[in-house]
Design a protein around this motif. Structure first.
Motif, short mmCIF file in Angstrom:
data_model
loop_
_atom_site.label_atom_id
_atom_site.label_comp_id
_atom_site.label_asym_id
_atom_site.label_seq_id
_atom_site.Cartn_x
_atom_site.Cartn_y
_atom_site.Cartn_z
N ALA A 100 43.40 -46.84 7.96
CA ALA A 100 44.01 -47.15 6.66
C ALA A 100 45.41 -47.73 6.83
O ALA A 100 46.06 -48.08 5.85
CB ALA A 100 44.06 -45.88 5.81
N GLN A 101 45.88 -47.85 8.07
CA GLN A 101 47.26 -48.30 8.31
C GLN A 101 47.30 -49.79 8.66
O GLN A 101 46.63 -50.22 9.61
CB GLN A 101 47.88 -47.46 9.42
N PRO A 102 48.10 -50.57 7.91
CA PRO A 102 48.11 -52.03 8.08
C PRO A 102 48.41 -52.50 9.51
O PRO A 102 47.74 -53.42 10.00
CB PRO A 102 49.23 -52.50 7.14
N THR A 109 41.96 -56.14 14.12
CA THR A 109 41.32 -57.35 13.60
C THR A 109 41.48 -58.50 14.59
O THR A 109 40.53 -59.24 14.87
CB THR A 109 41.92 -57.72 12.22
N THR A 110 42.68 -58.63 15.17
CA THR A 110 42.92 -59.68 16.16
C THR A 110 41.99 -59.50 17.36
O THR A 110 41.36 -60.45 17.84
CB THR A 110 44.40 -59.65 16.63
N GLN A 111 41.88 -58.25 17.83
CA GLN A 111 41.00 -57.99 19.00
C GLN A 111 39.54 -58.28 18.65
O GLN A 111 38.80 -58.82 19.46
CB GLN A 111 41.12 -56.52 19.42
N GLN A 112 39.15 -57.89 17.43
CA GLN A 112 37.75 -58.10 17.03
C GLN A 112 37.42 -59.59 16.92
O GLN A 112 36.34 -60.03 17.30
CB GLN A 112 37.47 -57.36 15.71
N ARG A 113 38.37 -60.36 16.41
CA ARG A 113 38.14 -61.81 16.30
C ARG A 113 37.99 -62.42 17.69
O ARG A 113 37.15 -63.28 17.91
CB ARG A 113 39.29 -62.48 15.53
N VAL A 131 36.93 -59.57 5.85
CA VAL A 131 38.24 -59.84 6.45
C VAL A 131 38.15 -60.42 7.87
O VAL A 131 38.76 -61.44 8.18
CB VAL A 131 39.10 -58.54 6.50
N VAL A 132 37.38 -59.77 8.73
CA VAL A 132 37.40 -60.16 10.16
C VAL A 132 36.72 -61.53 10.35
O VAL A 132 37.29 -62.44 10.95
CB VAL A 132 36.74 -59.07 11.05
N PHE A 133 35.50 -61.65 9.80
CA PHE A 133 34.79 -62.93 9.89
C PHE A 133 34.23 -63.33 8.52
O PHE A 133 33.01 -63.30 8.30
CB PHE A 133 33.65 -62.85 10.92
N PRO A 134 35.13 -63.73 7.60
CA PRO A 134 34.62 -64.12 6.28
C PRO A 134 33.70 -65.35 6.35
O PRO A 134 32.91 -65.58 5.44
CB PRO A 134 35.89 -64.43 5.47
N GLN A 135 33.79 -66.08 7.48
CA GLN A 135 32.95 -67.27 7.64
C GLN A 135 31.68 -66.97 8.45
O GLN A 135 30.99 -67.89 8.90
CB GLN A 135 33.75 -68.41 8.29
N ALA A 136 31.35 -65.67 8.62
CA ALA A 136 30.16 -65.30 9.42
C ALA A 136 28.93 -66.04 8.90
O ALA A 136 28.81 -66.31 7.71
CB ALA A 136 29.95 -63.79 9.34
N ASP A 137 28.02 -66.35 9.82
CA ASP A 137 26.84 -67.13 9.43
C ASP A 137 25.91 -66.35 8.50
O ASP A 137 25.32 -66.90 7.59
CB ASP A 137 26.06 -67.53 10.69
N LYS A 138 25.77 -65.05 8.80
CA LYS A 138 24.95 -64.20 7.92
C LYS A 138 25.66 -62.88 7.75
O LYS A 138 26.21 -62.33 8.71
CB LYS A 138 23.59 -63.94 8.57
#
Ligand code: DC
Length: 221
Positions: A100-102, A109-113, A131-138
């Motif tokens: 819950a901490q920004p 999020t950076t690591q996950q991307r 948030v992490v991949f709003p452009q995900a294919d599915k």
């Protein structure tokens, strides 16, 4: 190709995501285990989960490795296999607090991307499609009745000998509490992305959910 699978605890998303990844020969990334790893490391260092600066320092330095294993993803933190320690209640509670901490979310999020951008991944979490991949294919959003989700978590913990004296009604209460925390937090709350496909898994087996997802991703199969 990036496939995002989000949903609350016990919705079946981790098992489903792992199986979909195996079937497609894609990489599987369980982002919940990354927040759990940060909580685990904080506990090791006697750092309060709510001490955002200190936990962010840990999150920025800790080495988290997600390695495909025979029975699922193995999690190594600073070279130590901690897979079996991550599902206990103390870590579940800690992961919800650190998530819950920004500052911690930014680092994760950076690591996950970075992990996901090579493509051919199935990545599960709470905010992957938003948030992490709003452009995900599915994108998929898995949900289920809280009682059924609690039952699944109870069986999982019992199977690992980690349920202790905690009974099913308590686990259901914890699941509902965690849902509330994940959905109501200010930053990256758990919610279905507008373009995500909702699957209610309450009355479906893992295989049935996997089948549905594979059908949608590769309609000819
Ligand atoms: O999926 P899980 O139960 O292992 O997740 C652990 C905690 O981390 C849970 O409180 C939700 C949080 N989480 C998150 O906020 N964002 C993610 N992408 C993954 C998990």
């Amino acid at each position: 190709m990036i496939i995002a699978i989000d949903g609350p605890a016990g919705s079946g998303k981790s098992t489903v995501a792992k199986t979909v990844a195996e079937k497609l020969n894609f990489r599987y990334i369980d982002t919940g285990s990354m927040y759990r790893s940060v909580a685990w490391k904080s506990l090791q260092k006697n750092t309060a989960f709510r001490d955002e600066d200190a936990v962010a320092d840990i999150a920025s330095k800790v080495k988290i490795e997600l390695i495909p294993g025979k029975d699922g993803q193995l999690v190594f933190v600073d070279g130590k296999n901690i897979t079996d320690q991550l599902k206990v209640e103390e870590i579940s509670r800690g992961a919800a607090i650190v998530a819950a901490q920004p500052m911690i979310r930014d680092i994760m999020t950076t690591q996950q991307r970075k992990l996901g951008q090579q493509g051919k991944v199935v990545i599960d979490g709470r905010d992957i499609g938003t948030v992490v991949f709003p452009q995900a294919d599915k994108k998929f959003f898995l949900d289920a009745d809280p009682k059924e989700r609690g039952r699944r978590r109870f069986i999982e913990l019992k199977g690992k000998g980690q349920s202790g004296s905690t009974d099913l009604p308590t686990i259901i209460k914890q699941i509902i509490q965690r849902d509330h925390e994940d959905r109501s937090r200010k930053i990256a709350p758990l919610k279905q992305a507008k373009d995500a496909i909702l699957i209610d898994t309450t009355h479906l087996s893992v295989d049935q959910v996997v089948e549905k997802i594979i059908q949608i991703i590769t309609p000819s199969s």
